[in-house]
Design a protein around this motif. Structure first.
Motif, PDB file in Angstrom:
ATOM      1  N   GLY A  40       0.799  -1.207   0.000  1.00 31.98           N
ATOM      2  CA  GLY A  40       0.000   0.000   0.000  1.00 31.98           C
ATOM      3  C   GLY A  40       0.841   1.270   0.000  1.00 31.98           C
ATOM      4  N   ASP A  41       0.178   2.392  -0.215  1.00 33.94           N
ATOM      5  CA  ASP A  41       0.865   3.688  -0.286  1.00 33.94           C
ATOM      6  C   ASP A  41       1.528   4.070   1.030  1.00 33.94           C
ATOM      7  OD1 ASP A  41       0.041   3.912  -2.907  1.00 33.94           O
ATOM      8  OD2 ASP A  41      -1.755   5.089  -2.397  1.00 33.94           O
ATOM      9  N   ASP A  42       1.042   3.537   2.149  1.00 33.19           N
ATOM     10  CA  ASP A  42       1.603   3.896   3.454  1.00 33.19           C
ATOM     11  C   ASP A  42       2.814   3.056   3.832  1.00 33.19           C
ATOM     12  OD1 ASP A  42      -0.302   5.855   3.844  1.00 33.19           O
ATOM     13  OD2 ASP A  42      -1.699   4.494   4.855  1.00 33.19           O
TER      14      ASP A  42
END
Length: 288
Positions: free
Chosen positions: A228-230
């Motif tokens: 994911g982006d995080d």
């Protein structure tokens, strides 16, 4: 006058104690079905001793010799050394409605998406668990059917949510697992005769059911689809994964490996082969 009242109270108290003692000594009689209550006849319409989760249904016919005034529910009760329980079942019908004389009961071994070794079941089919049974059916004459057999599995599970990462933002530390960081591993089953991408959904963990594969040999591949982006870049975190595959002959195959987070989206590994036979059985050979 005062003494007379006291005497009456004493006599009343003694009588009450004697009455209570007498009641306590009496045994409460069990419920007895009157001879003219309805008699239930239960018949197995099919016999399947080797079942597959989600594929097979046991059917029963239930009839009574006289109509009932209330609904009565017929259901399985597990006995013996069953490893199956009610949570493993989907029950179809089985409720004999008031003023009717027959009903069908169907029992499906539900697919639970867990890779498990072969399970066994032994169960009684009756209405004993329904309170209405005690008052409407003749318990001595209504029959009980016993069904027994084994349940096979075709499930494959992939789990990688066993490690965590401490994400630091604005001086605050948040401990997140791999599912929360949207780490995505997939199971791919591919061969010349077909493929199954049911384990490539973005779920965490992944599960797939491969019973419908055509006869043939297939590679079992674990693919690191992405994060994911995080997820922090370049942290170099090793993410272990484990695979469990249930064989319909009773075995459960286990495989463990890992991917590095820096390789997200660019790495996959063939962990073994699965061979489907014409009789629906299969074998698995895992890589070293």
């Amino acid at each position: 006058m005062f003494k007379s009242i006291n005497g009456i109270l004493v006599v009343t108290l003694v009588a009450s104690v004697m009455l209570i003692s007498s009641c306590q000594e009496e045994e409460v009689a069990g419920i007895v079905s009157p001879e003219d209550n309805a008699v239930a006849t239960i018949e197995a319409l099919n016999t399947i001793t080797a079942m597959t989760e989600g594929d097979d249904t046991l059917w029963y016919s239930i009839t009574v010799d006289k109509m009932l005034k209330q609904d009565v529910k017929f259901s399985p009760v597990f006995v013996g050394e069953s490893t199956v329980d009610l949570s493993d079942l989907v029950i179809i019908g089985g409720v004999l409605k008031a003023s009717t004389s027959s009903v069908k009961l169907g029992i499906v071994m539900a697919p639970d998406e867990l890779a498990e070794s072969k399970e066994v079941f032994e169960m009684e089919i009756s209405a004993k668990s329904d309170l209405s049974y005690n008052f409407q059916l003749n318990m001595d004459k209504s029959n009980v059917v016993i069904s027994a057999g084994e349940v096979s599995d075709y499930d494959m599970n992939l789990d990688w949510n066993t490690v965590t990462y401490d994400l630091v933002e604005d001086g605050e530390v948040e401990t997140l697992d791999m599912c929360e960081l949207e780490v995505d591993f997939d199971i791919l089953i591919e061969g010349a005769n077909g493929s199954n991408y049911g384990g490539a959904t973005g779920d965490c963990p992944e599960t797939t059911d491969f019973r419908d594969l055509p006869v043939g040999s297939y590679d079992i591949t674990i693919d690191f689809y992405g994060v994911g982006d995080d997820f922090p870049a370049d942290v170099g975190l090793d993410i272990p994964y484990s695979v469990a595959i249930a064989n319909n002959t009773g075995d459960v195959y286990q495989y463990e490996g890992s991917f590095n987070s820096n390789d997200a989206g660019n790495v996959s590994k063939v962990i073994g082969q699965l061979v489907m036979a014409s009789d629906g059985s299969f074998s698995v050979t895992l890589a070293e």
